[in-house]
Design a protein around this motif. Structure first.
Motif, short mmCIF file in Angstrom:
data_model
loop_
_atom_site.label_atom_id
_atom_site.label_comp_id
_atom_site.label_asym_id
_atom_site.label_seq_id
_atom_site.Cartn_x
_atom_site.Cartn_y
_atom_site.Cartn_z
N MET A 121 29.68 4.89 6.54
CA MET A 121 28.31 4.38 6.58
C MET A 121 27.93 4.06 8.02
O MET A 121 28.70 3.43 8.75
N LYS A 122 26.76 4.53 8.43
CA LYS A 122 26.32 4.27 9.81
C LYS A 122 25.37 3.08 9.82
O LYS A 122 24.48 2.97 8.98
N ILE A 123 25.56 2.20 10.75
CA ILE A 123 24.72 1.01 10.87
C ILE A 123 24.11 0.99 12.27
O ILE A 123 24.83 1.10 13.27
N GLU A 124 22.79 0.84 12.30
CA GLU A 124 22.15 0.65 13.62
C GLU A 124 22.21 -0.84 13.94
O GLU A 124 21.85 -1.68 13.11
N VAL A 125 22.68 -1.17 15.11
CA VAL A 125 22.91 -2.57 15.47
C VAL A 125 21.89 -3.06 16.51
O VAL A 125 21.16 -4.00 16.29
N LEU A 126 21.89 -2.44 17.65
CA LEU A 126 20.98 -2.76 18.75
C LEU A 126 21.02 -4.24 19.12
O LEU A 126 20.00 -4.93 19.11
N ARG A 127 22.20 -4.72 19.41
CA ARG A 127 22.37 -6.10 19.87
C ARG A 127 22.94 -6.11 21.28
O ARG A 127 23.79 -5.30 21.63
#
Lengths: 135, 223
Positions: free
Chosen positions: B1-7
């Motif tokens: 599963m791919k998760i976009e984080v952008l932190r």
């Protein structure tokens, strides 16, 4: 070695995010790093691997994506996005340039497993015949 | 599963830095982060400037070092409140250590806190410690190539002090080159030529007073 400090913080965020999604393992991490950070990729890989031992991120692949620095030349007006810091304009060679940006350090994305992958289930149950075959 | 984080990787540190700025704002204190390589003259610079600042500004210093309290002892001899922050091997100060150090100072009796960061041209520049302004110090003896080799520090500086200018006769330092390399990454940054009996010390003092006046209420962060 500033890579180690950065990798420690990176690993904490990765584990936090992975935990939020009930991950059992992190397969990969994509991290955007600005050119101005002067992060040595090999050192960052080594540091991340060391920091992630014993965590959900252990063994995860670290993909480093470069954020370029923006160059503007006051002499010829050229603008460029550079993957390496340059002190002269690539168009006209003037040193009347300004460099901005290129200092990002962002965890962009993760790829996680939310259940034990099939190829690992056999090992997890300790099937002796599978070990012999592999031997 | 791919998760976009952008932190932001340093989000936790930066959150503590924001807590520090709120603390400083509540007390009406301005904080200056002084950074530069080991031996560039940060402590000596403070030893010259503090006696001229303290008649008008109630000052304190947080001294950052890997080990020993030698620099804190030098500042203490000036009668200025000082706390030694020992990083035990870490090459920079982070927001947590500075926040802890601030809470050991008599904050109700201060106008200006100066943080002398660990001697290092690389790592300190990466960490927001809650400062209002950043002074990058580079000595003539370190060489005119350092701004090009360590761009992040100079790009994030609110001001630059070229130190040990009293030794300019003994240093092969190309000032135009160094100035150009600094302004390429930080176009309008003021550059002060400091040292014993150097006029740049006076100009730097003026800049510090103006910085304090602008930010003593801890609102906007310069640069």
């Amino acid at each position: 070695m500033h890579e180690f400090s950065l990798a420690t913080a990176l690993c904490e965020i990765v584990v936090e995010e992975a935990t939020r999604y009930d991950a059992v393992r992190v397969q990969s991490v994509r991290c955007r790093v600005g050119v101005m950070r002067q992060v040595v990729p090999e050192l960052m890989q080594t540091a991340f691997a060391a920091c992630s031992v014993g965590t959900l991120a252990a063994g995860a692949a670290l993909e480093l994506e470069v954020e370029p620095v923006a160059l503007h030349c006051a002499a010829c007006g050229a603008d460029a996005a550079l993957d390496e810091i340059a002190r002269t304009c690539p168009a006209c060679g003037s040193d009347a340039v300004t460099l901005t940006g290129g200092d990002a350090l962002i965890v962009a994305a993760l790829e996680i497993d939310q259940e034990v992958p099939d190829e690992d289930r056999g090992l997890a149950t300790g099937s002796g015949s599978q070990r012999c075959d592999r031997g | 599963m791919k998760i976009e984080v952008l932190r932001q990787v340093q989000a936790a540190n930066d959150a503590t830095a924001d807590d520090t700025r709120r603390l400083l704002a509540e007390r009406g204190i301005c904080m200056l982060n002084v950074m530069g390589g080991a031996g560039c003259g940060k402590t000596a610079l403070l030893e010259r400037l503090l006696p001229q600042l303290t008649p008008d500004l109630r000052c304190a210093v947080l001294e950052g070092d890997l080990a020993t309290a030698q620099d804190a002892e030098r500042i203490a001899r000036l009668g200025v409140p000082v706390v030694q922050l020992q990083t035990d091997g870490c090459c920079h100060l982070d927001a947590w250590l500075v926040f802890a150090g601030l809470n050991k100072l008599p904050l109700d009796q201060l106008d200006l806190v100066i943080v002398e960061n660990v001697g290092n041209l690389v790592c300190p520049a990466e960490f927001d410690i809650g400062e209002h302004a950043r002074l990058a110090v580079l000595s003539l003896m370190e060489g005119d190539d350092k701004p090009s080799k360590y761009p992040l520090l100079f790009s994030r500086a609110t001001a630059v002090a070229l130190s040990k200018c009293d030794l300019s006769a003994y240093a092969e330092f190309d000032l135009p080159r160094a100035s150009r390399d600094i302004t390429q990454v930080n176009a309008d940054v003021p550059i002060f030529r400091t040292g014993r009996d150097q006029p740049g010390d006076g100009s730097l003092l003026t800049w510090i007073r103006e910085t304090h006046a602008a930010h003593a209420n801890g609102t906007a962060r310069i640069g």
